[in-house]
Design a protein around this motif. Structure first.
Motif, PDB file in Angstrom:
ATOM      1  N   PHE A 293      25.605   1.930 -72.149  1.00 19.99           N
ATOM      2  CA  PHE A 293      26.783   0.923 -73.165  1.00 19.99           C
ATOM      3  C   PHE A 293      25.593  -0.421 -72.484  1.00 19.99           C
ATOM      4  N   VAL A 294      25.915  -0.880 -73.650  1.00 19.42           N
ATOM      5  CA  VAL A 294      25.314  -1.759 -74.731  1.00 19.42           C
ATOM      6  C   VAL A 294      26.292  -2.831 -73.951  1.00 19.42           C
ATOM      7  N   PHE A 295      25.693  -3.951 -72.860  1.00 15.38           N
ATOM      8  CA  PHE A 295      26.392  -5.670 -72.705  1.00 15.38           C
ATOM      9  C   PHE A 295      25.773  -6.625 -73.385  1.00 15.38           C
ATOM     10  N   HIS A 296      25.970  -7.795 -73.439  1.00 17.72           N
ATOM     11  CA  HIS A 296      25.794  -8.932 -73.900  1.00 17.72           C
ATOM     12  C   HIS A 296      26.516 -10.266 -73.119  1.00 17.72           C
ATOM     13  N   GLY A 297      26.126 -11.431 -72.798  1.00 19.02           N
ATOM     14  CA  GLY A 297      26.823 -12.342 -72.355  1.00 19.02           C
ATOM     15  C   GLY A 297      26.288 -13.432 -72.600  1.00 19.02           C
ATOM     16  N   VAL A 298      26.726 -14.779 -72.776  1.00 21.60           N
ATOM     17  CA  VAL A 298      26.478 -16.036 -73.565  1.00 21.60           C
ATOM     18  C   VAL A 298      26.920 -17.311 -72.333  1.00 21.60           C
ATOM     19  N   GLN A 299      25.926 -16.988 -70.856  1.00 17.07           N
ATOM     20  CA  GLN A 299      26.227 -18.025 -70.283  1.00 17.07           C
ATOM     21  C   GLN A 299      27.707 -17.636 -69.428  1.00 17.07           C
ATOM     22  N   ASN A 300      28.740 -17.860 -69.261  1.00 15.17           N
ATOM     23  CA  ASN A 300      29.647 -17.153 -68.118  1.00 15.17           C
ATOM     24  C   ASN A 300      30.676 -15.767 -69.049  1.00 15.17           C
ATOM     25  N   ILE A 301      30.094 -16.123 -70.222  1.00  7.28           N
ATOM     26  CA  ILE A 301      31.115 -15.634 -71.013  1.00  7.28           C
ATOM     27  C   ILE A 301      30.584 -13.964 -71.975  1.00  7.28           C
ATOM     28  N   PHE A 302      31.300 -12.616 -71.564  1.00 11.17           N
ATOM     29  CA  PHE A 302      30.974 -11.950 -71.615  1.00 11.17           C
ATOM     30  C   PHE A 302      31.305 -11.383 -73.048  1.00 11.17           C
ATOM     31  N   ASP A 303      30.846 -10.030 -74.182  1.00  9.40           N
ATOM     32  CA  ASP A 303      31.562  -9.347 -74.760  1.00  9.40           C
ATOM     33  C   ASP A 303      32.025  -8.240 -74.337  1.00  9.40           C
ATOM     34  N   PRO A 304      33.413  -7.506 -74.706  1.00  4.86           N
ATOM     35  CA  PRO A 304      33.239  -6.227 -73.717  1.00  4.86           C
ATOM     36  C   PRO A 304      32.615  -5.234 -73.843  1.00  4.86           C
ATOM     37  N   PRO A 305      31.926  -4.379 -73.070  1.00  2.54           N
ATOM     38  CA  PRO A 305      30.453  -3.817 -73.293  1.00  2.54           C
ATOM     39  C   PRO A 305      31.183  -1.914 -74.607  1.00  2.54           C
ATOM     40  N   LEU A 306      29.868  -1.711 -74.932  1.00  2.00           N
ATOM     41  CA  LEU A 306      30.321  -0.722 -75.938  1.00  2.00           C
ATOM     42  C   LEU A 306      28.942   0.488 -75.671  1.00  2.00           C
ATOM     43  N   PRO A 307      30.024   1.443 -75.922  1.00  2.00           N
ATOM     44  CA  PRO A 307      29.050   2.544 -75.312  1.00  2.00           C
ATOM     45  C   PRO A 307      28.524   3.041 -76.623  1.00  2.00           C
ATOM     46  N   VAL A 308      27.063   3.518 -76.158  1.00  2.00           N
ATOM     47  CA  VAL A 308      26.436   4.066 -77.053  1.00  2.00           C
ATOM     48  C   VAL A 308      25.444   5.650 -77.586  1.00  2.00           C
ATOM     49  N   LYS A 309      26.188   6.004 -78.289  1.00  2.00           N
ATOM     50  CA  LYS A 309      26.804   7.087 -78.965  1.00  2.00           C
ATOM     51  C   LYS A 309      25.456   7.819 -79.470  1.00  2.00           C
ATOM     52  N   ASN A 310      25.010   8.812 -79.044  1.00  2.00           N
ATOM     53  CA  ASN A 310      23.726   9.827 -79.910  1.00  2.00           C
ATOM     54  C   ASN A 310      22.286   9.443 -79.083  1.00  2.00           C
ATOM     55  N   TRP A 311      22.677   8.836 -77.606  1.00  2.00           N
ATOM     56  CA  TRP A 311      20.912   8.854 -76.901  1.00  2.00           C
ATOM     57  C   TRP A 311      21.232   9.949 -76.698  1.00  2.00           C
ATOM     58  N   PRO A 312      19.731  10.151 -76.491  1.00  2.00           N
ATOM     59  CA  PRO A 312      18.811  10.891 -76.187  1.00  2.00           C
ATOM     60  C   PRO A 312      19.162  11.838 -74.740  1.00  2.00           C
ATOM     61  N   HIS A 313      19.389  13.020 -74.603  1.00  2.00           N
ATOM     62  CA  HIS A 313      19.886  13.281 -73.713  1.00  2.00           C
ATOM     63  C   HIS A 313      18.506  12.911 -72.378  1.00  2.00           C
ATOM     64  N   ASP A 314      17.148  12.974 -72.268  1.00  4.81           N
ATOM     65  CA  ASP A 314      16.514  13.378 -71.643  1.00  4.81           C
ATOM     66  C   ASP A 314      16.137  11.849 -71.145  1.00  4.81           C
ATOM     67  N   ASP A 315      16.324  10.792 -71.342  1.00  3.09           N
ATOM     68  CA  ASP A 315      16.936   9.018 -71.262  1.00  3.09           C
ATOM     69  C   ASP A 315      17.579   8.414 -70.611  1.00  3.09           C
ATOM     70  N   THR A 316      17.632   8.263 -68.964  1.00  5.91           N
ATOM     71  CA  THR A 316      18.446   7.532 -68.623  1.00  5.91           C
ATOM     72  C   THR A 316      17.648   6.060 -67.994  1.00  5.91           C
ATOM     73  N   ARG A 317      17.219   5.952 -68.896  1.00  4.70           N
ATOM     74  CA  ARG A 317      16.318   3.799 -67.912  1.00  4.70           C
ATOM     75  C   ARG A 317      17.726   3.354 -68.089  1.00  4.70           C
ATOM     76  N   SER A 318      17.695   2.652 -67.244  1.00  3.41           N
ATOM     77  CA  SER A 318      18.670   0.848 -67.904  1.00  3.41           C
ATOM     78  C   SER A 318      17.886  -0.081 -68.465  1.00  3.41           C
ATOM     79  N   ARG A 319      18.201  -1.278 -69.186  1.00  4.87           N
ATOM     80  CA  ARG A 319      16.847  -2.027 -69.403  1.00  4.87           C
ATOM     81  C   ARG A 319      18.010  -3.170 -69.301  1.00  4.87           C
ATOM     82  N   ILE A 320      17.440  -4.032 -68.644  1.00  2.00           N
ATOM     83  CA  ILE A 320      17.968  -5.753 -68.403  1.00  2.00           C
ATOM     84  C   ILE A 320      17.453  -6.286 -69.242  1.00  2.00           C
ATOM     85  N   VAL A 321      17.970  -7.330 -69.946  1.00  2.36           N
ATOM     86  CA  VAL A 321      16.759  -8.999 -70.163  1.00  2.36           C
ATOM     87  C   VAL A 321      17.879 -10.158 -70.181  1.00  2.36           C
TER      88      VAL A 321
END
Length: 350
Positions: A293-321
């Protein structure tokens, strides 16, 4: 209803960009919310009719002023749309030159009526190529506007030498490595480039989510500068103390994360330094859940997370910025310790 936030410091060129948006029929019917018509300097040749608070444009777009609270203005627009007074396909909110975009984003998420009817499609920040470096030196608000952007529109680049533009671009990338930079002279050449910027939308393909999160399109080498924060080539760009107040950090975890560990990390970060978080976003794999799922927030408020469909099956890495103000690189990296300690596999962080 997609909402785009248009920001930029005083004199950067927001008014020129607004007039270009309102004259571009290919953009569809847009409701532009400004502070005052007089301040916006709308091109009267584009106008059809005008009332006290709404101007109808020849392109079919409309422009209205903020009356009272922003939430009331947007709600009133929706009610008048439902009553058949006018129609529109998207909303653009123009901030004042001194405004911090954070409270506006929070309003759209916290106000129940707006949260059910709108989604933030992206933050567009206009930067003056001629006066931008001095503005960044003098005004921390301008630095924050750059750090929060999804798209940086560099205006007036035709007025300065190419090497000055290159130095400014490198400075902007240092403040926000995930934002795309485009040039525009008097609002030209931006048709279609201002919309669909956020990866937080239904139907977003994995490549779009990756680019929005990391600032980089997927490379042939899947680990090549994946975080988007590799050091750029040396440039003689002058930085100010304001720039030093903005820090970015990213982490890549090879294996899925425990939902409890992820929640504890995020809750702790928000609780301790929520007001200093300009943007927090990422693609996350949780244990026992195949779809990321992709998530996003500004300060202490966050959007509801959304699942990302059709993601490559061989890639299970989480990336956070994380992009934050007044947090040292050490503090940001220490915040990732909760995630590092729970992941037995190799990690990268910048």
């Amino acid at each position: 209803m997609p909402v785009t936030l248009l920001t930029g410091f005083l004199g950067a060129g927001k008014t020129t960009l607004l007039n270009a948006i309102l004259s571009d029929a290919s953009a569809g019917r847009i409701a532009v919310i400004v502070n005052e018509f007089g301040e916006a300097g709308l091109d009267h040749d584009l106008m059809e009719t005008s009332t006290d608070d709404v101007v109808l444009m020849q392109s079919g777009c409309l422009c209205c002023t903020v009356r009272g609270e922003l939430a009331d203005t947007v709600s009133d627009l929706f009610r008048r749309r439902e009553n058949g007074d006018f129609d529109f396909d998207r909303i653009v909110i123009e901030t004042t030159g001194l405004a911090d975009p954070g409270p506006i984003l929070q309003t759209l998420l916290v106000e129940r009526y707006l949260a059910q009817r709108t989604r933030m499609e992206g933050i567009v920040t206009v930067v003056d190529a001629a006066n931008g470096p001095q503005t960044l030196d003098d005004q921390f608000e301008a630095v924050s506007q750059v750090a929060m952007a999804d798209l940086l529109v560099l205006s007036k680049a035709d007025l300065v030498a190419p090497e000055q533009t290159m130095m400014l671009e490198e400075r902007l990338r240092g403040l926000n490595a995930t934002a795309r930079i485009v040039h525009s002279v008097k609002g030209a050449g931006l048709s279609g480039k201002l919309w669909g910027l956020s990866g937080m939308r239904k139907g977003a393909v994995p490549a779009d989510v990756m680019t929005w999160t990391t600032g980089r399109k997927p490379a042939v080498d899947p680990l090549a500068n994946l975080s988007g924060f590799a050091a750029p080539a040396p440039v003689q760009a002058t930085l100010s103390n304001h720039d030093a107040r903005i820090e970015s950090a990213s982490i890549i975890l090879d294996d899925p994360i425990s939902s409890e560990v992820f929640d504890n990390w995020l809750n702790t970060l928000v609780m301790l330094r929520g007001t200093d978080l300009l943007r927090v976003k990422g693609i996350v794999f949780l244990e026992d859940i195949e779809t990321p799922f992709v998530f996003h927030g500004v300060q202490n408020i966050f959007d509801p997370p959304l699942p990302v469909k059709n993601w490559p099956h061989d890639d299970t890495r989480s990336r956070i910025v994380v992009i934050a103000r007044d947090l040292s690189q050490f503090e940001l990296q220490r915040s990732f310790d909760m995630l590092r300690g729970a992941s037995p596999s190799r990690e990268q962080d910048q």
